[in-house]
Design a protein around this motif. Structure first.
Motif, PDB file in Angstrom:
ATOM      1  N   GLN A  89       0.830  -1.191   0.000  1.00  0.00           N
ATOM      2  CA  GLN A  89       0.000   0.000   0.000  1.00  0.00           C
ATOM      3  C   GLN A  89       0.864   1.240   0.000  1.00  0.00           C
ATOM      4  OE1 GLN A  89      -2.287  -0.605   3.525  1.00  0.00           O
ATOM      5  NE2 GLN A  89      -0.695   0.078   4.882  1.00  0.00           N
ATOM      6  N   ARG A  90       0.311   2.335  -0.522  1.00  0.00           N
ATOM      7  CA  ARG A  90       1.030   3.598  -0.592  1.00  0.00           C
ATOM      8  C   ARG A  90       0.135   4.670   0.001  1.00  0.00           C
ATOM      9  NH1 ARG A  90       3.039   4.674  -6.476  1.00  0.00           N
ATOM     10  NH2 ARG A  90       3.854   6.485  -5.394  1.00  0.00           N
ATOM     11  N   ASP A  91       0.152   4.797   1.304  1.00  0.00           N
ATOM     12  CA  ASP A  91      -0.693   5.762   1.984  1.00  0.00           C
ATOM     13  C   ASP A  91      -0.016   7.120   2.024  1.00  0.00           C
ATOM     14  OD1 ASP A  91      -2.963   4.049   2.806  1.00  0.00           O
ATOM     15  OD2 ASP A  91      -1.387   2.939   3.810  1.00  0.00           O
ATOM     16  N   GLU A  92      -0.757   8.075   2.512  1.00  0.00           N
ATOM     17  CA  GLU A  92      -0.334   9.457   2.384  1.00  0.00           C
ATOM     18  C   GLU A  92       0.287  10.045   3.644  1.00  0.00           C
ATOM     19  OE1 GLU A  92      -0.402  10.932  -0.507  1.00  0.00           O
ATOM     20  OE2 GLU A  92      -1.297   9.158  -1.416  1.00  0.00           O
ATOM     21  N   VAL A  93       0.666   9.197   4.604  1.00  0.00           N
ATOM     22  CA  VAL A  93       1.201   9.714   5.861  1.00  0.00           C
ATOM     23  C   VAL A  93       2.685   9.374   5.965  1.00  0.00           C
ATOM     24  CG1 VAL A  93       0.906   9.768   8.361  1.00  0.00           C
ATOM     25  CG2 VAL A  93      -1.047   9.265   6.891  1.00  0.00           C
ATOM     26  N   PRO A  94       3.584  10.363   5.847  1.00  0.00           N
ATOM     27  CA  PRO A  94       5.016  10.059   5.953  1.00  0.00           C
ATOM     28  C   PRO A  94       5.438   9.898   7.408  1.00  0.00           C
ATOM     29  CG  PRO A  94       4.699  12.393   5.517  1.00  0.00           C
ATOM     30  CD  PRO A  94       3.332  11.768   5.508  1.00  0.00           C
ATOM     31  N   ASN A  95       6.275   8.898   7.672  1.00  0.00           N
ATOM     32  CA  ASN A  95       6.779   8.717   9.030  1.00  0.00           C
ATOM     33  C   ASN A  95       8.093   9.476   9.206  1.00  0.00           C
ATOM     34  OD1 ASN A  95       8.753   7.189   7.794  1.00  0.00           O
ATOM     35  ND2 ASN A  95       8.132   5.242   8.696  1.00  0.00           N
ATOM     36  N   THR A  96       8.748   9.245  10.323  1.00  0.00           N
ATOM     37  CA  THR A  96       9.984   9.963  10.641  1.00  0.00           C
ATOM     38  C   THR A  96      11.055   9.771   9.579  1.00  0.00           C
ATOM     39  OG1 THR A  96       9.522   9.639  12.988  1.00  0.00           O
ATOM     40  CG2 THR A  96      11.776  10.246  12.408  1.00  0.00           C
ATOM     41  N   TYR A  97      11.051   8.605   8.926  1.00  0.00           N
ATOM     42  CA  TYR A  97      12.108   8.269   7.976  1.00  0.00           C
ATOM     43  C   TYR A  97      11.743   8.597   6.531  1.00  0.00           C
ATOM     44  CZ  TYR A  97      13.738   5.867  12.104  1.00  0.00           C
ATOM     45  OH  TYR A  97      14.140   5.585  13.382  1.00  0.00           O
ATOM     46  N   GLY A  98      10.576   9.236   6.338  1.00  0.00           N
ATOM     47  CA  GLY A  98      10.192   9.647   4.997  1.00  0.00           C
ATOM     48  C   GLY A  98       9.370   8.634   4.236  1.00  0.00           C
ATOM     49  N   PHE A  99       9.058   7.490   4.858  1.00  0.00           N
ATOM     50  CA  PHE A  99       8.257   6.471   4.193  1.00  0.00           C
ATOM     51  C   PHE A  99       6.775   6.719   4.460  1.00  0.00           C
ATOM     52  CE2 PHE A  99      12.352   4.371   4.530  1.00  0.00           C
ATOM     53  CZ  PHE A  99      12.475   3.792   3.280  1.00  0.00           C
ATOM     54  N   PHE A 100       5.966   6.547   3.419  1.00  0.00           N
ATOM     55  CA  PHE A 100       4.528   6.705   3.577  1.00  0.00           C
ATOM     56  C   PHE A 100       3.944   5.426   4.169  1.00  0.00           C
ATOM     57  CE2 PHE A 100       5.596   9.960   0.563  1.00  0.00           C
ATOM     58  CZ  PHE A 100       4.750  11.008   0.895  1.00  0.00           C
ATOM     59  N   VAL A 101       3.265   5.566   5.287  1.00  0.00           N
ATOM     60  CA  VAL A 101       2.689   4.417   5.982  1.00  0.00           C
ATOM     61  C   VAL A 101       1.227   4.708   6.279  1.00  0.00           C
ATOM     62  CG1 VAL A 101       4.893   3.769   7.030  1.00  0.00           C
ATOM     63  CG2 VAL A 101       3.361   5.315   8.257  1.00  0.00           C
ATOM     64  N   SER A 102       0.505   3.674   6.690  1.00  0.00           N
ATOM     65  CA  SER A 102      -0.896   3.864   7.047  1.00  0.00           C
ATOM     66  C   SER A 102      -0.980   4.646   8.354  1.00  0.00           C
ATOM     67  CB  SER A 102      -1.588   2.512   7.213  1.00  0.00           C
ATOM     68  OG  SER A 102      -1.120   1.869   8.388  1.00  0.00           O
ATOM     69  N   PRO A 103      -2.083   5.338   8.574  1.00  0.00           N
ATOM     70  CA  PRO A 103      -2.239   6.066   9.843  1.00  0.00           C
ATOM     71  C   PRO A 103      -2.072   5.169  11.061  1.00  0.00           C
ATOM     72  CG  PRO A 103      -3.905   6.765   8.269  1.00  0.00           C
ATOM     73  CD  PRO A 103      -3.200   5.590   7.647  1.00  0.00           C
ATOM     74  N   ASN A 104      -2.537   3.919  10.958  1.00  0.00           N
ATOM     75  CA  ASN A 104      -2.395   2.995  12.092  1.00  0.00           C
ATOM     76  C   ASN A 104      -0.930   2.687  12.378  1.00  0.00           C
ATOM     77  OD1 ASN A 104      -5.131   2.810  12.508  1.00  0.00           O
ATOM     78  ND2 ASN A 104      -5.387   0.973  11.245  1.00  0.00           N
ATOM     79  N   GLU A 105      -0.156   2.458  11.300  1.00  0.00           N
ATOM     80  CA  GLU A 105       1.271   2.197  11.483  1.00  0.00           C
ATOM     81  C   GLU A 105       1.965   3.401  12.102  1.00  0.00           C
ATOM     82  OE1 GLU A 105       3.288  -0.502   8.251  1.00  0.00           O
ATOM     83  OE2 GLU A 105       1.869   0.839   7.262  1.00  0.00           O
ATOM     84  N   LEU A 106       1.609   4.581  11.615  1.00  0.00           N
ATOM     85  CA  LEU A 106       2.228   5.794  12.146  1.00  0.00           C
ATOM     86  C   LEU A 106       1.905   5.958  13.621  1.00  0.00           C
ATOM     87  CD1 LEU A 106       3.880   8.328  11.410  1.00  0.00           C
ATOM     88  CD2 LEU A 106       1.707   9.514  11.090  1.00  0.00           C
ATOM     89  N   GLU A 107       0.659   5.669  13.979  1.00  0.00           N
ATOM     90  CA  GLU A 107       0.250   5.795  15.378  1.00  0.00           C
ATOM     91  C   GLU A 107       1.041   4.836  16.259  1.00  0.00           C
ATOM     92  OE1 GLU A 107      -3.816   5.448  18.101  1.00  0.00           O
ATOM     93  OE2 GLU A 107      -3.929   5.392  15.915  1.00  0.00           O
ATOM     94  N   THR A 108       1.276   3.614  15.748  1.00  0.00           N
ATOM     95  CA  THR A 108       2.051   2.630  16.507  1.00  0.00           C
ATOM     96  C   THR A 108       3.488   3.097  16.687  1.00  0.00           C
ATOM     97  OG1 THR A 108       0.691   0.828  15.650  1.00  0.00           O
ATOM     98  CG2 THR A 108       2.835   0.239  16.576  1.00  0.00           C
ATOM     99  N   GLU A 109       4.087   3.590  15.588  1.00  0.00           N
ATOM    100  CA  GLU A 109       5.465   4.076  15.661  1.00  0.00           C
ATOM    101  C   GLU A 109       5.581   5.242  16.628  1.00  0.00           C
ATOM    102  OE1 GLU A 109       6.778   5.100  11.776  1.00  0.00           O
ATOM    103  OE2 GLU A 109       6.625   3.072  10.985  1.00  0.00           O
ATOM    104  N   GLU A 110       4.647   6.182  16.513  1.00  0.00           N
ATOM    105  CA  GLU A 110       4.727   7.383  17.327  1.00  0.00           C
ATOM    106  C   GLU A 110       4.417   7.105  18.795  1.00  0.00           C
ATOM    107  OE1 GLU A 110       5.909  10.201  16.390  1.00  0.00           O
ATOM    108  OE2 GLU A 110       6.189   9.475  14.356  1.00  0.00           O
ATOM    109  N   SER A 111       3.604   6.063  19.069  1.00  0.00           N
ATOM    110  CA  SER A 111       3.251   5.777  20.462  1.00  0.00           C
ATOM    111  C   SER A 111       4.477   5.371  21.262  1.00  0.00           C
ATOM    112  CB  SER A 111       2.187   4.676  20.530  1.00  0.00           C
ATOM    113  OG  SER A 111       2.704   3.446  20.058  1.00  0.00           O
ATOM    114  N   VAL A 112       5.392   4.636  20.614  1.00  0.00           N
ATOM    115  CA  VAL A 112       6.629   4.246  21.289  1.00  0.00           C
ATOM    116  C   VAL A 112       7.465   5.481  21.588  1.00  0.00           C
ATOM    117  CG1 VAL A 112       8.751   2.929  21.084  1.00  0.00           C
ATOM    118  CG2 VAL A 112       6.617   1.990  20.186  1.00  0.00           C
TER     119      VAL A 112
END
Length: 394
Positions: free
Chosen positions: A10-33
């Motif tokens: 999938q190619r979602d529209e939310v970039p994470n810290t490393y510049g990769f576009f991830v799903s909002p759920n993935e971003l939330e998991t990464e950011e929660s840590v």
């Protein structure tokens, strides 16, 4: 053509810290840590503010330590870069320890640039170049036409879920330049599709010219021969991996032999892309930190731990499932799936504890080379004999 993406589903529209576009759920998991760590640090500061006078009067060193802590790891690396020759010659264990802990993101690119010795090769090459920059000189030259066409085809396929390379992103031009320059630098190799994700990851951390020289070092010092015609170096390392499995996991080795699993089928993707299609940031970058410091044995160790966990000593449900496989392709699929699902920190610990020495690795590679050469000679002799018999019948 293969799509070299860390998250090709999938190619979602939310970039994470490393510049990769991830799903909002993935971003939330990464950011929660990260948030939990940040909250803990914030609470320490709030507690300190509540007793500020006391801290300033009697515990100023603690205040100073907390102010410096955010930059301490980066500063250690910067200090090490300033005395790089001394560290490499006499304190390499210290360098290795820091690499295993992970190079801070802010200095990771420079870490790779130094660890790979690309810095020295770059400086020496430019010193002897009439234009002052070998990289820029290469960009004025043209490799064979089909090489350029192959590179252009793969630009959009290289990490389309990263902001640098997505939809004609700024990184695509730099990626083209690095791959083109290398094709000019080594026309015998030219360009291989598996090189694109490697160059792309370097460009996430370094400017194009420095990325190019690290790329040269990877191709010529770390995995020399991986991208040559015939892939003999990759085949050698694949066979060496199978030989090493026999040492570290007899049970796993027996299963692989029982199903007649060709080791190239599970190692090719891992080794040729330096695991860039198996792991995503930041795990992949941690692997590369160790790879640039310790060399190709890091790839072997990681592969062996994955195999050992899947086939022998890992989670019981996975091991049981592996031994219920009745064909090679199902087992290979399980191995690759397990590689992505095992806790990464556990993998790192088990890599370090794996009963494998440098001598073991050298012996396995030597044995694999002899076996492949013997097989090649046998094949050539058969072809020669067949041609001779055909002529005789004529």
């Amino acid at each position: 053509m293969v799509n070299y993406s860390l998250n090709s589903e999938q190619r979602d529209e939310v970039p994470n810290t490393y510049g990769f576009f991830v799903s909002p759920n993935e971003l939330e998991t990464e950011e929660s840590v990260k948030a939990s760590v940040a909250r803990r640090r914030e609470q320490k500061w709030l507690d300190m503010f509540a007793r500020w006078s006391s801290f300033i009067e009697s515990r100023f060193d603690e205040v100073k330590r907390r102010c410096r802590k955010a930059r301490r790891r980066e500063q250690k690396w910067l200090d090490m870069f300033a005395r790089w020759s001394a560290f490499i010659e006499s304190r390499f264990d210290k360098v290795k320890t820091r690499c295993r802990k992970g190079i801070p993101p802010s200095v990771r690119g420079q870490g790779w640039y130094h660890l790979s010795a690309a810095k020295y090769r770059h400086e020496n090459a430019d010193r002897n170049c009439p234009t002052g920059s070998v990289f820029n000189l290469y960009l004025t030259q043209t490799p064979t036409l089909n090489v350029l066409e192959d590179i252009k085809k793969d630009l959009a396929r290289s990490f389309p879920d990263h902001e640098m390379f997505r939809d004609n992103g700024c990184g695509q031009e730099s990626l083209f330049d690095v791959l083109k320059a290398y094709a000019v630098h080594d026309p015998a190799v030219g360009y291989c599709q598996a090189q694109a994700p490697i160059a792309a990851i370097l460009l996430m951390h370094l400017p194009p010219e420095q990325a190019f020289w690290v790329f040269v070092q990877i191709n010529e010092e770390y995995v020399k021969g991986y991208f040559s015609d015939g892939l003999m170096a990759v085949k050698e390392d694949a066979l060496a991996t199978e030989l090493l499995i026999q040492r570290v996991s007899q049970r796993g080795y027996r299963l692989l032999r029982k199903l007649d699993v060709d080791p190239i089928l599970y190692t090719l993707d891992w080794y040729m892309t330096l695991f860039s299609r198996t792991y995503r940031a930041p795990q992949l970058f941690r692997i590369w930190d160790m790879f640039f410091c310790e060399g190709v044995k890091v790839l072997f160790r990681l592969a062996l731990v994955i195999l050992r966990e899947t086939l022998d000593v890992g989670p019981p449900d996975i091991v049981t499932k592996a031994h219920k496989c009745d064909n090679a392709m199902d087992l290979i699929a399980l191995i690759k799936q397990t590689a992505k699902s095992l806790p990464f920190d556990v993998l790192l610990i088990k890599m370090d504890k794996l009963p494998l020495t440098d001598i073991d690795l050298a012996q396995a590679c030597g044995q694999a080379r002899q076996q492949l050469n013997s097989d090649l000679n046998t094949t050539n002799n058969r072809k020669t004999s067949s041609r001779a018999q055909a002529k005789k019948h004529k």
